[in-house]
Write a protein that holds these residues in place. Structure first.
Motif, PDB file in Angstrom:
ATOM      1  N   SER A  76       7.277   6.080   8.451  1.00  0.00           N
ATOM      2  CA  SER A  76       8.036   5.472   7.351  1.00  0.00           C
ATOM      3  C   SER A  76       7.263   5.408   6.050  1.00  0.00           C
ATOM      4  CB  SER A  76       8.470   4.053   7.751  1.00  0.00           C
ATOM      5  OG  SER A  76       7.350   3.308   8.169  1.00  0.00           O
ATOM      6  N   SER A  77       5.984   5.779   6.072  1.00  0.00           N
ATOM      7  CA  SER A  77       5.227   5.778   4.814  1.00  0.00           C
ATOM      8  C   SER A  77       3.982   6.654   4.948  1.00  0.00           C
ATOM      9  CB  SER A  77       4.826   4.355   4.410  1.00  0.00           C
ATOM     10  OG  SER A  77       3.786   3.881   5.245  1.00  0.00           O
ATOM     11  N   LEU A  79       0.890   9.015   5.249  1.00  0.00           N
ATOM     12  CA  LEU A  79       0.624  10.315   5.856  1.00  0.00           C
ATOM     13  C   LEU A  79       1.674  10.674   6.903  1.00  0.00           C
ATOM     14  CD1 LEU A  79      -3.226   9.799   6.279  1.00  0.00           C
ATOM     15  CD2 LEU A  79      -2.042  11.062   4.486  1.00  0.00           C
ATOM     16  N   ARG A 100       8.846   0.957  13.131  1.00  0.00           N
ATOM     17  CA  ARG A 100       9.196  -0.434  13.458  1.00  0.00           C
ATOM     18  C   ARG A 100      10.318  -0.965  12.568  1.00  0.00           C
ATOM     19  NH1 ARG A 100       3.952  -3.781  11.127  1.00  0.00           N
ATOM     20  NH2 ARG A 100       3.769  -2.627   9.179  1.00  0.00           N
ATOM     21  N   LYS A 104      13.879   1.017   6.698  1.00  0.00           N
ATOM     22  CA  LYS A 104      12.831   1.543   5.817  1.00  0.00           C
ATOM     23  C   LYS A 104      12.601   3.031   6.107  1.00  0.00           C
ATOM     24  CE  LYS A 104       7.998   1.021   4.506  1.00  0.00           C
ATOM     25  NZ  LYS A 104       6.735   0.307   4.681  1.00  0.00           N
ATOM     26  N   ASP A 125       8.009  -0.522  17.897  1.00  0.00           N
ATOM     27  CA  ASP A 125       7.020  -1.474  17.389  1.00  0.00           C
ATOM     28  C   ASP A 125       5.816  -1.412  18.317  1.00  0.00           C
ATOM     29  OD1 ASP A 125       5.463  -3.511  16.516  1.00  0.00           O
ATOM     30  OD2 ASP A 125       6.970  -5.089  16.693  1.00  0.00           O
ATOM     31  N   ASN A 152       0.029   8.201  14.730  1.00  0.00           N
ATOM     32  CA  ASN A 152      -0.439   8.056  13.346  1.00  0.00           C
ATOM     33  C   ASN A 152      -0.433   6.614  12.842  1.00  0.00           C
ATOM     34  OD1 ASN A 152      -0.477   8.748  10.259  1.00  0.00           O
ATOM     35  ND2 ASN A 152       1.508   7.757  10.615  1.00  0.00           N
ATOM     36  N   TYR A 242     -10.223  -3.061  12.670  1.00  0.00           N
ATOM     37  CA  TYR A 242      -9.592  -1.759  12.414  1.00  0.00           C
ATOM     38  C   TYR A 242     -10.517  -0.623  12.870  1.00  0.00           C
ATOM     39  CZ  TYR A 242      -8.203   2.380   9.736  1.00  0.00           C
ATOM     40  OH  TYR A 242      -7.864   3.659   9.375  1.00  0.00           O
ATOM     41  N   LYS A 246     -10.100   2.306  15.793  1.00  0.00           N
ATOM     42  CA  LYS A 246     -10.181   3.750  15.548  1.00  0.00           C
ATOM     43  C   LYS A 246     -11.185   4.415  16.493  1.00  0.00           C
ATOM     44  CE  LYS A 246      -6.975   4.300  13.124  1.00  0.00           C
ATOM     45  NZ  LYS A 246      -5.989   5.375  13.227  1.00  0.00           N
ATOM     46  N   ILE A 276      -7.536   8.600   1.620  1.00  0.00           N
ATOM     47  CA  ILE A 276      -6.374   8.733   0.738  1.00  0.00           C
ATOM     48  C   ILE A 276      -5.909   7.322   0.405  1.00  0.00           C
ATOM     49  CG2 ILE A 276      -4.098   9.802   0.495  1.00  0.00           C
ATOM     50  CD1 ILE A 276      -5.065  11.721   2.799  1.00  0.00           C
ATOM     51  N   THR A 279      -2.093   5.431   0.104  1.00  0.00           N
ATOM     52  CA  THR A 279      -1.081   5.138   1.121  1.00  0.00           C
ATOM     53  C   THR A 279      -0.949   3.635   1.311  1.00  0.00           C
ATOM     54  OG1 THR A 279      -2.594   5.088   2.992  1.00  0.00           O
ATOM     55  CG2 THR A 279      -1.707   7.243   2.390  1.00  0.00           C
ATOM     56  N   LEU A 281      -1.619   1.975   3.830  1.00  0.00           N
ATOM     57  CA  LEU A 281      -2.678   1.397   4.643  1.00  0.00           C
ATOM     58  C   LEU A 281      -3.512   0.426   3.826  1.00  0.00           C
ATOM     59  CD1 LEU A 281      -3.657   1.858   7.615  1.00  0.00           C
ATOM     60  CD2 LEU A 281      -5.489   3.237   6.650  1.00  0.00           C
TER      61      LEU A 281
HETATM   62  P1  NDP Z   1       0.314   3.621   5.878  1.00  0.00           P
HETATM   63  O1  NDP Z   1       0.036   2.163   5.857  1.00  0.00           O
HETATM   64  O2  NDP Z   1       0.952   4.249   4.708  1.00  0.00           O
HETATM   65  O3  NDP Z   1       1.172   3.967   7.141  1.00  0.00           O
HETATM   66  C1  NDP Z   1       1.021   3.264   8.337  1.00  0.00           C
HETATM   67  C2  NDP Z   1       2.279   3.372   9.120  1.00  0.00           C
HETATM   68  O4  NDP Z   1       2.090   2.656  10.345  1.00  0.00           O
HETATM   69  C3  NDP Z   1       3.500   2.749   8.428  1.00  0.00           C
HETATM   70  O5  NDP Z   1       4.590   3.597   8.603  1.00  0.00           O
HETATM   71  C4  NDP Z   1       3.689   1.459   9.186  1.00  0.00           C
HETATM   72  O6  NDP Z   1       5.032   1.018   9.245  1.00  0.00           O
HETATM   73  C5  NDP Z   1       3.254   1.894  10.564  1.00  0.00           C
HETATM   74  N1  NDP Z   1       3.013   0.761  11.446  1.00  0.00           N
HETATM   75  C6  NDP Z   1       2.184  -0.290  11.247  1.00  0.00           C
HETATM   76  N2  NDP Z   1       2.311  -1.162  12.267  1.00  0.00           N
HETATM   77  C7  NDP Z   1       3.219  -0.636  13.117  1.00  0.00           C
HETATM   78  C8  NDP Z   1       3.777  -1.071  14.342  1.00  0.00           C
HETATM   79  N3  NDP Z   1       3.460  -2.238  14.887  1.00  0.00           N
HETATM   80  N4  NDP Z   1       4.683  -0.282  14.960  1.00  0.00           N
HETATM   81  C9  NDP Z   1       5.056   0.891  14.414  1.00  0.00           C
HETATM   82  N5  NDP Z   1       4.568   1.350  13.243  1.00  0.00           N
HETATM   83  C10 NDP Z   1       3.666   0.587  12.606  1.00  0.00           C
HETATM   84  O7  NDP Z   1      -1.115   4.283   6.208  1.00  0.00           O
HETATM   85  P2  NDP Z   1      -1.690   5.786   6.145  1.00  0.00           P
HETATM   86  O8  NDP Z   1      -0.596   6.750   5.984  1.00  0.00           O
HETATM   87  O9  NDP Z   1      -2.821   5.807   5.188  1.00  0.00           O
HETATM   88  O10 NDP Z   1      -2.360   5.882   7.578  1.00  0.00           O
HETATM   89  C11 NDP Z   1      -1.927   6.792   8.542  1.00  0.00           C
HETATM   90  C12 NDP Z   1      -3.059   7.027   9.537  1.00  0.00           C
HETATM   91  O11 NDP Z   1      -4.183   7.633   8.897  1.00  0.00           O
HETATM   92  C13 NDP Z   1      -3.580   5.733  10.172  1.00  0.00           C
HETATM   93  O12 NDP Z   1      -3.831   5.977  11.549  1.00  0.00           O
HETATM   94  C14 NDP Z   1      -4.890   5.490   9.468  1.00  0.00           C
HETATM   95  O13 NDP Z   1      -5.794   4.778  10.274  1.00  0.00           O
HETATM   96  C15 NDP Z   1      -5.360   6.929   9.245  1.00  0.00           C
HETATM   97  N6  NDP Z   1      -6.345   7.038   8.191  1.00  0.00           N
HETATM   98  C16 NDP Z   1      -5.986   6.876   6.881  1.00  0.00           C
HETATM   99  C17 NDP Z   1      -6.938   6.985   5.910  1.00  0.00           C
HETATM  100  C18 NDP Z   1      -6.573   6.869   4.482  1.00  0.00           C
HETATM  101  O14 NDP Z   1      -7.487   7.068   3.674  1.00  0.00           O
HETATM  102  N7  NDP Z   1      -5.330   6.573   4.128  1.00  0.00           N
HETATM  103  C19 NDP Z   1      -8.347   7.242   6.247  1.00  0.00           C
HETATM  104  C20 NDP Z   1      -8.606   7.381   7.643  1.00  0.00           C
HETATM  105  C21 NDP Z   1      -7.631   7.297   8.575  1.00  0.00           C
HETATM  106  P3  NDP Z   1       5.738   0.208   8.019  1.00  0.00           P
HETATM  107  O15 NDP Z   1       6.156   1.264   7.052  1.00  0.00           O
HETATM  108  O16 NDP Z   1       6.872  -0.469   8.687  1.00  0.00           O
HETATM  109  O17 NDP Z   1       4.703  -0.726   7.462  1.00  0.00           O
END
Ligand code: NDP
Length: 348
Positions: A76-77, A79, A100, A104, A125, A152, A242, A246, A276, A279, A281
């Protein structure tokens, strides 16, 4: 080290201890500004090394493949959404957005112009083991085969002063990022096994915290006596929780490879997408807006079909097989983590 039964049961809300495995502090920050990709006009996937493709290097390579089905958690957001969009728009993949927040996810898919034919949203979720099981049932009811799973989704709560917990009483970061995905991947392995797709992949998104110079050890006792929310029994630290989650992701991928690659032919890999900071995160860290993703390559590129590896991208966006730290590749720790995780998610 012998395991005591008390360490293996899902903790009561009052105990809230987790694995009793100690992960030492991580020397390298996950978020060092190594690679930042920002694309204008919404989300677009970066495919600098190779374009997404369903061509395979087998003798059957010239055959036209059926449309693949890929599940992406947290689509949903960030990567996950970028990856969903990139794969959906090839027309060669049906993307299951495992999210979840149903609305959205639908809005996000619409906002990046995904064609309804190429995706479905199914509620997941990861912070609830019941929800993970329900998701699996719902996916199976869809009648689709499963050809790739991208674990992811993640939560990152670096500024939290107090721990929060999953429905099952685990600290939220490890409970969501590791245990939720562990159960999901364990359940869906059966579906990947059944798939006749030439290259079936299970990708777990890792992090540089598990790479060279990363955590110093899963050294602690598996005694189930600690009452901390942290894996190592220490004081709550959201950033460390966190990072611990990982490392668990990376160890899990290694153990999947050791246990199942030869038997199933499924490719198990993890990757580090680069830092990145745009995002979601970083929503509790710094403001966010857009993002890009190298994940589609890891799902589709024939040259990235190797199992048991950890992919990274260098500054020219070329993929390379990164070296896992001693911690993240220690087979004994991976085995212990696996066995404990199975018990915690009530697999055995
Ligand atoms: P975002 O926060 O943009 O995306 C995280 C996603 O996880 C969202 O869609 C969020 O849903 C979802 N999520 C969180 N909790 C739950 C849950 N309980 N059940 C289902 N979905 C859930 O983060 P990124 O795109 O940056 O991260 C993606 C991956 O890349 C992660 O694994 C992160 O650890 C990894 N990563 C990212 C880095 C970066 O620099 N961005 C660096 C290293 C690793 P919702 O939209 O509802 O909040």
């Amino acid at each position: 080290m012998a395991l005591q039964a008390s360490s293996l049961l899902p903790p009561s809300p009052s105990a809230r201890s987790f694995l009793g495995i100690s992960l030492a502090d991580h020397a390298v920050s996950d978020f060092s500004p190594r690679r930042r990709v920002r694309l204008g006009g919404g989300v677009r996937a970066q495919t600098a090394t190779t374009s997404p493709s369903t061509t395979v290097s087998s003798p059957d390579a010239k055959k036209t493949l059926r449309k693949g089905t890929v599940i992406i958690t947290g689509a949903s957001s960030g990567l996950g959404l970028a990856t969903a969009k990139a794969l959906a728009e090839t027309g060669k993949w049906h993307v299951i957005m495992a999210c979840r927040d149903f609305l959205k996810a639908e809005r996000a898919a619409k906002s990046v112009g995904m064609n309804k034919e190429n995706y479905s949203v199914i509620h997941l979720d990861l912070a609830s083991l019941d929800s993970v099981r329900q998701f699996t049932d719902n996916f199976r009811r869809s009648g689709r085969p499963l050809d790739a799973l991208v674990c992811n989704a993640a939560v990152y709560l670096p500024t939290a002063k107090e721990p929060t917990f999953t429905a099952d009483g685990f600290e939220l970061s490890v409970g969501t990022n590791h245990l939720g995905h562990f159960l999901l991947a364990r359940l869906l392995l059966d579906d990947l096994k059944k798939s006749d797709y030439p290259s079936r992949r299970l990708i777990i998104v890792g992090s540089i915290t598990g790479g060279p110079g990363g955590p110093a050890g899963l050294a602690g006792g598996l005694n189930g006596l600690n009452t901390s929310s942290m894996i190592n029994g220490g004081e709550f630290d959201g950033a460390k929780a966190y990072k611990d989650s990982k490392v668990c992701n990376m160890l899990t991928m290694q153990e999947f490879h050791r246990r199942f690659h030869e038997e199933t032919g499924v490719t198990f890999a993890s990757l580090y997408p680069g830092c990145i900071a745009t995002t979601g995160l970083f929503r509790s860290h710094i403001p966010s807006s857009g993002s890009s993703s190298p994940f589609p390559e890891v799902v589709t590129d024939p040259s990235l079909g190797k199992s048991g590896v950890y992919w990274s991208w260098n500054k020219d966006s070329a993929s390379f097989q990164n070296q896992l730290s001693e911690e993240a590749s220690d087979p004994e720790k991976a085995r212990k983590l696996w066995e404990l995780s199975e018990k915690l998610v009530v697999w055995v």
